[in-house]
Design an enzyme around this catalytic site. Structure first.
Site, PDB file in Angstrom:
ATOM      1  CD  GLU A 108     -11.651  13.485 -84.964  1.00  0.00           C
ATOM      2  OE1 GLU A 108     -11.797  12.289 -85.268  1.00  0.00           O
ATOM      3  OE2 GLU A 108     -11.632  14.413 -85.807  1.00  0.00           O
ATOM      4  CG  HIS A 152      -9.136  12.140 -87.955  1.00  0.00           C
ATOM      5  ND1 HIS A 152     -10.244  11.485 -87.462  1.00  0.00           N
ATOM      6  CD2 HIS A 152      -8.555  11.297 -88.829  1.00  0.00           C
ATOM      7  CE1 HIS A 152     -10.327  10.284 -88.000  1.00  0.00           C
ATOM      8  NE2 HIS A 152      -9.319  10.142 -88.840  1.00  0.00           N
ATOM      9  CB  CYS A 178     -11.905  10.026 -91.050  1.00  0.00           C
ATOM     10  SG  CYS A 178     -10.658   8.855 -91.655  1.00  0.00           S
TER      11      CYS A 178
END
Length: 243
Positions: free
Chosen positions: A191, A189, A99
């Site tokens: 994660e 993302h 990002c």
């Protein structure tokens, strides 16, 4: 015998306090995705501390942030100088930007980053992989299920010269790129869990999203296991580089 070196997680910001209270913060999510056996060091970039020696690293992951690359704060300029040296001199160190990290890498390498004319992109979205993306060492993980979690206002409007675009969608022509054979940027993302994505949607109510928009996006949120697998792939690739 392997020369085990840690992956540096360059922390460029934190999530909302109400999210970190329940789920933790960016660096913890990334470490979990890399795998519990992967050694990491966490560096807070915005504290202007000394960045690690290049020879000490097995890989680098640059986190997301609520800051904007176009702000060009002093700590961002310091990090960009370090990254430029890392990419051009530490030839065996893989780098992954997420990002904000994706945008910072692009800016470091000569790309254009600015507010996306279409505004905020948020939620679980579909991506289109290019031919290069489908066969890429990292992005190939999502070839069969190209879905990912996103939340961003700025984008890489022009990729760095010489970069290969790996993924796009209707909102963003450069959702992922590779520079050379060991530097990647992804706008999404990997994660984020589905719960974290839902928490972001709730946190953005009245801060960029209307209640109607939140209610529209929430049912579309799903786990994106293939996108999350990118972090584990990156950890394995980093281990091979230092073997």
């Amino acid at each position: 015998m392997n020369n085990v070196k840690p992956i540096a997680i360059i922390k460029t910001g934190s999530t909302f306090p109400q999210i970190s209270e329940h789920y933790g913060d960016f660096d913890a999510w990334i470490h979990q995705g890399l795998g519990s056996t992967t050694g990491v060091m966490v560096i807070d970039a915005d504290r202007r501390g000394r960045l690690p020696d290049l020879s000490a690293l097995g890989g680098v992951v640059i986190t997301g942030s609520h800051a904007m690359v176009t702000d060009q704060a002093p700590w961002m300029r310091q990090l960009m100088r370090w990254l430029y040296t890392l990419i051009h001199e530490a030839v065996q160190v893989p780098v992954l930007g997420l990002c904000f990290g994706h945008q910072l890498l692009a800016r470091t390498l000569g790309g254009e980053v600015a507010d996306n004319p279409m505004g905020l992109e948020v939620g679980t979205v579909a991506l289109r992989l290019t031919a290069a993306g489908r066969h890429d060492a990292l992005l190939g993980a999502i070839a069969k299920h190209p879905w990912a979690q996103v939340v961003h206002r700025q984008s890489v409007l022009t990729p760095p010269p010489g970069a290969t675009v790996l993924a796009s969608n209707g909102h963003d022509a450069c959702q992922a790129f590779r520079y050379g054979d060991r530097v990647w940027g992804v706008q999404f993302h990997p994660e984020f869990s589905a719960d974290v994505m839902r928490a972001y949607l709730q946190a953005l109510r009245g801060e960029g999203l209307t209640q109607q928009q939140v209610d529209s996006h929430l049912p579309e949120v799903r786990e994106c296991d293939d996108a999350s697998a990118i972090l584990g792939r990156f950890a394995r690739l980093s281990a091979v580089q230092v073997a």
